[in-house]
Design a protein around this motif. Structure first.
Motif, mmCIF file in Angstrom:
data_model
loop_
_atom_site.group_PDB
_atom_site.id
_atom_site.type_symbol
_atom_site.label_atom_id
_atom_site.label_comp_id
_atom_site.label_asym_id
_atom_site.label_seq_id
_atom_site.Cartn_x
_atom_site.Cartn_y
_atom_site.Cartn_z
ATOM 1 N N ALA A 350 -22.239 30.297 -69.952
ATOM 2 C CA ALA A 350 -22.554 31.734 -69.972
ATOM 3 C C ALA A 350 -22.951 32.213 -68.578
ATOM 4 O O ALA A 350 -22.557 33.309 -68.152
ATOM 5 C CB ALA A 350 -23.680 32.002 -70.972
ATOM 6 N N LYS A 351 -23.710 31.384 -67.875
ATOM 7 C CA LYS A 351 -24.123 31.728 -66.511
ATOM 8 C C LYS A 351 -22.917 31.842 -65.583
ATOM 9 O O LYS A 351 -22.811 32.786 -64.785
ATOM 10 C CB LYS A 351 -25.093 30.661 -65.988
ATOM 11 N N LYS A 352 -21.979 30.889 -65.705
ATOM 12 C CA LYS A 352 -20.769 30.919 -64.878
ATOM 13 C C LYS A 352 -19.908 32.137 -65.196
ATOM 14 O O LYS A 352 -19.354 32.774 -64.297
ATOM 15 C CB LYS A 352 -19.967 29.639 -65.086
ATOM 16 N N TYR A 353 -19.799 32.448 -66.496
ATOM 17 C CA TYR A 353 -18.971 33.588 -66.889
ATOM 18 C C TYR A 353 -19.579 34.888 -66.368
ATOM 19 O O TYR A 353 -18.854 35.758 -65.863
ATOM 20 C CB TYR A 353 -18.854 33.640 -68.410
ATOM 21 N N TYR A 354 -20.903 35.012 -66.483
ATOM 22 C CA TYR A 354 -21.589 36.204 -65.968
ATOM 23 C C TYR A 354 -21.348 36.352 -64.466
ATOM 24 O O TYR A 354 -21.022 37.446 -63.979
ATOM 25 C CB TYR A 354 -23.078 36.118 -66.279
ATOM 26 N N ARG A 355 -21.492 35.254 -63.724
ATOM 27 C CA ARG A 355 -21.290 35.302 -62.269
ATOM 28 C C ARG A 355 -19.850 35.663 -61.916
ATOM 29 O O ARG A 355 -19.605 36.408 -60.958
ATOM 30 C CB ARG A 355 -21.664 33.956 -61.657
#
Length: 406
Positions: A350-355
């Motif tokens: 989720a963190k990677k997708y947000y970034r």
């Protein structure tokens, strides 16, 4: 099977009713008061036509309220039609756009007669789920009210007693509110001794051994002088705000206890509590908005549209534009966006997708909404299969999707 279509233009005091059939023949039209007697009048008129409840379909411009609950509890099928849709249909029936309550009731009945396939009936939820939805929405409203009170309290203290904001980190916390009640102005704090402060901190389990001396020095430090009449006036307002904040804190805590108890009892509670970074409040909000009737959504895309996370496509010829979806369940969207945001702290994908969304030039809200759209699909699958969240399953699906693209 032939049907009777009942359009209800609802209001606070009275409701207008229009009944038609498959032949578009006007069967009945009448007005009832918003009371038990009025609602029973609807049943009386309907049962004169048929005793088969499956043959009677109701349409209203709302999906909640005592009237909707009354019809659902009596076993009828009810459709909630968006008021904007009703307004668009008005042009179809009358270019002059005449508008009366009776005309609106007729429009609702005819919309159901001609375009029922475009709308979804309100499917009844369990009583526990309905209670959880009320509690979670009221909890959100109470939290907003507390934020408003906290802002007012902060502004009040800045006007005559800034020391009250400097001693404790959270102005709405119990220790800060109790301190402000006991010492409503700077003059009262000057009567405080170190031993009294230690007892006060110990009473609130605030680590008085380490914190009492620095706090005492801050209290005894010189402050900006304020005229006595300002202190007297502001103190009254401050004490009122403190009392209201304390009361709303107690209500919020009670709501959270009830929400936790229902989540523990509900068979879907463990599914939503398994979500990364989902506390009791978020788990309760997402479950209550998604519901526990598995027939409610035909696909995950239906859930995404209702949650407002899926964008709206506008396309004509070479023109193609994607816009923000406004027609949705606002409580559902708010819950999903909040969850998507906190999931960034606990979930690596989720963190990677947000970034990646931010790197593409999207704003924080756009990136969070895009992540929420992914989460709705995942949560829908969990909900449909009655399985708790397992990150390995999602990562394997992502891996397989990347392999297919090669």
């Amino acid at each position: 099977m032939s049907y009777y279509y009942v359009g209800i233009d609802w209001a606070d005091v009275h409701h207008d009713i229009h009944i038609t059939n498959d032949s578009a023949k006007k069967i009945d039209a009448f007005r009832i008061t918003h009371s038990l007697k009025g609602m029973e009048t609807i049943l009386k008129h309907v049962y004169q036509l048929t005793m088969d409840k499956q043959k009677v379909l109701f349409a209203l411009e709302t999906d909640k309220g005592l009237l909707v609950n009354f019809l659902l509890d009596n076993g009828f099928t009810v459709y909630a039609i968006n008021p904007k849709s009703v307004d668009r249909f008005r042009d179809r029936y009358d270019p002059s756009r005449n508008k009366t309550d009776q005309i609106d009731a007729m429009l609702l009945a005819d919309i159901l007669r001609t375009d029922r396939h475009r709308f979804r009936a309100i499917l009844p939820e369990s009583n526990e789920l309905r209670e959880l939805k009320i509690l979670s929405r009221d909890h959100k409203a109470l939290t907003v009210s507390r934020t408003r009170l906290t802002n007012q309290l902060t502004a009040c203290l800045k006007g005559y007693y800034p020391l009250g904001l400097e001693l404790f980190a959270d102005v709405k916390g119990p220790i800060c509110l109790d301190f402000l009640q006991e010492f409503p102005n700077y003059k009262e704090t000057q009567k405080l001794t170190l031993d009294q402060l230690k007892k006060f901190l110990a009473k609130h389990f605030y680590g008085y051994r380490k914190r009492s001396k620095p706090l005492f020095e801050k209290i005894k430090a010189p402050q900006i002088p304020v005229e006595p009449f300002i202190v007297r006036a502001k103190s009254k307002n401050m004490l009122s705000l403190v009392a209201n904040t304390k009361a709303i804190n107690a209500q919020i805590a009670e709501h959270e206890r009830e929400m936790a108890a229902i989540l523990e009892r509900h068979p879907d509670g463990k599914i939503f509590l398994s979500l990364p970074a989902a506390n009791i409040i978020l788990a309760a909000r997402i479950l209550s908005e998604l519901g526990d009737n598995r027939e409610r959504y035909k696909s995950y895309n239906d859930a995404q549209c209702e949650a407002g996370t899926a964008p709206v496509m506008k396309q004509s010829g070479k023109y193609r534009h994607v816009v923000f979806r406004r027609a949705c369940k606002k409580h559902f969207r708010d819950a999903m966006q909040q969850f998507a945001f906190v999931s960034i702290t606990k979930c690596q994908w989720a963190k990677k997708y947000y970034r990646s969304q931010r790197q593409r030039g999207h704003t924080h809200h756009q990136a969070t909404r895009a992540l929420a759209n992914k989460w709705v699909k995942i949560i829908y699958t969990m909900w449909k299969k009655r399985q708790p969240y397992d990150e390995r399953i999602h990562l394997n699906m992502l891996k397989n999707h990347l392999i297919k693209q090669l």
